[in-house]
Write an enzyme that holds these catalytic residues in place. Structure first.
Site, PDB file in Angstrom:
ATOM      1  N   ARG A   1     -15.915 -78.484 -12.359  1.00  0.00           N
ATOM      2  CA  ARG A   1     -15.764 -79.794 -12.062  1.00  0.00           C
ATOM      3  C   ARG A   1     -14.175 -80.086 -11.505  1.00  0.00           C
ATOM      4  NH1 ARG A   1     -20.388 -81.507 -13.973  1.00  0.00           N
ATOM      5  NH2 ARG A   1     -21.178 -83.450 -14.231  1.00  0.00           N
TER       6      ARG A   1
ATOM      7  N   ARG B   1     -35.252 -90.834 -12.026  1.00  0.00           N
ATOM      8  CA  ARG B   1     -35.365 -89.533 -12.535  1.00  0.00           C
ATOM      9  C   ARG B   1     -35.748 -89.429 -13.941  1.00  0.00           C
ATOM     10  NH1 ARG B   1     -29.972 -85.786 -12.006  1.00  0.00           N
ATOM     11  NH2 ARG B   1     -29.141 -86.828 -13.341  1.00  0.00           N
TER      12      ARG B   1
ATOM     13  N   ARG C   1     -19.974 -92.085 -12.255  1.00  0.00           N
ATOM     14  CA  ARG C   1     -20.106 -90.766 -12.065  1.00  0.00           C
ATOM     15  C   ARG C   1     -19.765 -90.161 -10.462  1.00  0.00           C
ATOM     16  NH1 ARG C   1     -25.429 -90.632 -15.020  1.00  0.00           N
ATOM     17  NH2 ARG C   1     -26.048 -88.681 -14.410  1.00  0.00           N
TER      18      ARG C   1
HETATM   19  P1  ADP Z   1     -24.706 -85.137 -13.694  1.00  0.00           P
HETATM   20  O1  ADP Z   1     -24.554 -84.070 -12.595  1.00  0.00           O
HETATM   21  O2  ADP Z   1     -25.639 -86.162 -13.434  1.00  0.00           O
HETATM   22  O3  ADP Z   1     -23.238 -85.770 -13.923  1.00  0.00           O
HETATM   23  P2  ADP Z   1     -24.616 -83.072 -15.767  1.00  0.00           P
HETATM   24  O4  ADP Z   1     -25.674 -82.739 -16.735  1.00  0.00           O
HETATM   25  O5  ADP Z   1     -24.019 -82.093 -14.966  1.00  0.00           O
HETATM   26  O6  ADP Z   1     -25.087 -84.394 -15.215  1.00  0.00           O
HETATM   27  O7  ADP Z   1     -23.376 -83.543 -16.695  1.00  0.00           O
HETATM   28  C1  ADP Z   1     -23.414 -84.756 -17.642  1.00  0.00           C
HETATM   29  C2  ADP Z   1     -22.051 -85.142 -18.358  1.00  0.00           C
HETATM   30  O8  ADP Z   1     -21.859 -83.916 -19.049  1.00  0.00           O
HETATM   31  C3  ADP Z   1     -21.069 -85.344 -17.461  1.00  0.00           C
HETATM   32  O9  ADP Z   1     -21.022 -86.727 -16.975  1.00  0.00           O
HETATM   33  C4  ADP Z   1     -20.005 -85.084 -18.223  1.00  0.00           C
HETATM   34  O10 ADP Z   1     -19.471 -85.916 -19.156  1.00  0.00           O
HETATM   35  C5  ADP Z   1     -20.293 -83.551 -18.855  1.00  0.00           C
HETATM   36  N1  ADP Z   1     -19.870 -82.580 -18.248  1.00  0.00           N
HETATM   37  C6  ADP Z   1     -20.962 -81.743 -17.669  1.00  0.00           C
HETATM   38  N2  ADP Z   1     -20.244 -80.593 -17.125  1.00  0.00           N
HETATM   39  C7  ADP Z   1     -18.860 -80.862 -17.289  1.00  0.00           C
HETATM   40  C8  ADP Z   1     -17.573 -80.101 -16.908  1.00  0.00           C
HETATM   41  N3  ADP Z   1     -17.770 -79.015 -16.117  1.00  0.00           N
HETATM   42  N4  ADP Z   1     -16.388 -80.659 -17.246  1.00  0.00           N
HETATM   43  C9  ADP Z   1     -16.636 -81.894 -17.896  1.00  0.00           C
HETATM   44  N5  ADP Z   1     -17.462 -82.337 -18.325  1.00  0.00           N
HETATM   45  C10 ADP Z   1     -18.669 -82.034 -18.131  1.00  0.00           C
END
Ligand code: ADP
Ligand code: ZN
Length: 220
Positions: free
Chosen positions: A88, A127, A173
């Protein structure tokens, strides 16, 4: 085949990643799912992750990179993986390259799902996810409803909405995604692995299937 799925929250990246995992027979690795699992189990890692997730913030890089590294060291990932939600940040992308390099591997393709913002907000607000962790099917009360309201078509378990799926955290987000993805997209563009995917009808029930077909025909 090491695939990194990119796309804003609600772009359908998770659904597309699951379909792609099934079609390619590669494990689907979602950092969001991994964190939610830790939260459910009530572990220290889960508590830490939750303190960031509940505000729509990113979990710190060193924590996130640590769990991905562990996961990529297990045997079932040697043929490749579908990464969903990781990397990310550019720092995470560099760490991923480092981890894969140690194994003589590299990221092969980075599909980025391009979906208009208004469609995204609408999708996330409606969702629903299957509460059965083994299943994890995703529905949308508007675009892709389950046959029986609140019940999973696949396994019959109750459906639930994620607590972080409200308008305020969605906007946060999306902003965080835009900000962090600039560097990331540039990074993969320079490496020549970025493939932008634009489903023709993003509001169609099978938008994610369409996206996967586009990905598979891209250059796998
Ligand atoms: P979305 O795509 O709807 O944001 P995710 O399930 O991918 O949902 O992620 C939910 C939350 O988990 C994010 O908002 C973040 O807080 C955390 N998260 C997930 N992946 C990462 C990552 N690669 N780095 C940092 N935080 C993460
Ligand atoms: Zn289910």
């Amino acid at each position: 085949m090491y695939i990194v799925m990119l796309g804003a929250p609600g772009s359908g990246k998770g659904t597309a990643a699951k379909i792609l995992a099934k079609k390619t027979n590669l494990p689907h690795i979602s950092t969001g799912d991994m964190f939610r699992e830790q939260i459910k189990k009530g572990t220290e890692l889960g508590k830490l992750a939750e303190s960031y997730m509940s505000n729509g913030k990113l979990v710190p890089d060193e924590v996130t990179i640590g769990i991905v590294k562990d996961r990529l060291n297990s045997d079932d990932t040697k043929e490749g993986v579908i990464l969903d939600g990781f990397p990310r940040t550019k720092m995470q992308a560099e760490a991923l390259d480092e981890i894969l390099k140690e194994q003589g591997k590299k990221v092969d393709i980075v599909p980025e799902l391009i979906i208009p913002d208004d469609v995204i907000v609408d999708r996330i607000l409606n969702r629903q996810t299957c509460s059965n962790k083994e299943c994890g099917a995703i529905y949308n009360t508007k675009y892709k409803p389950s046959k029986v309201a609140g019940v999973c078509d696949v396994c019959g378990a109750p459906l639930s909405s994620r607590t972080d799926d409200n308008e305020e955290t969605i906007k946060n987000r999306l902003e965080v995604y835009r900000e962090n993805s600039k560097d990331l997209i540039e990074y993969y563009k320079e490496k020549g692995v970025l493939t932008q995917i634009t489903p023709k009808d993003p509001t169609a029930e099978n938008a994610s299937e369409q996206a996967v077909e586009e990905i598979l025909s891209a250059k796998l």
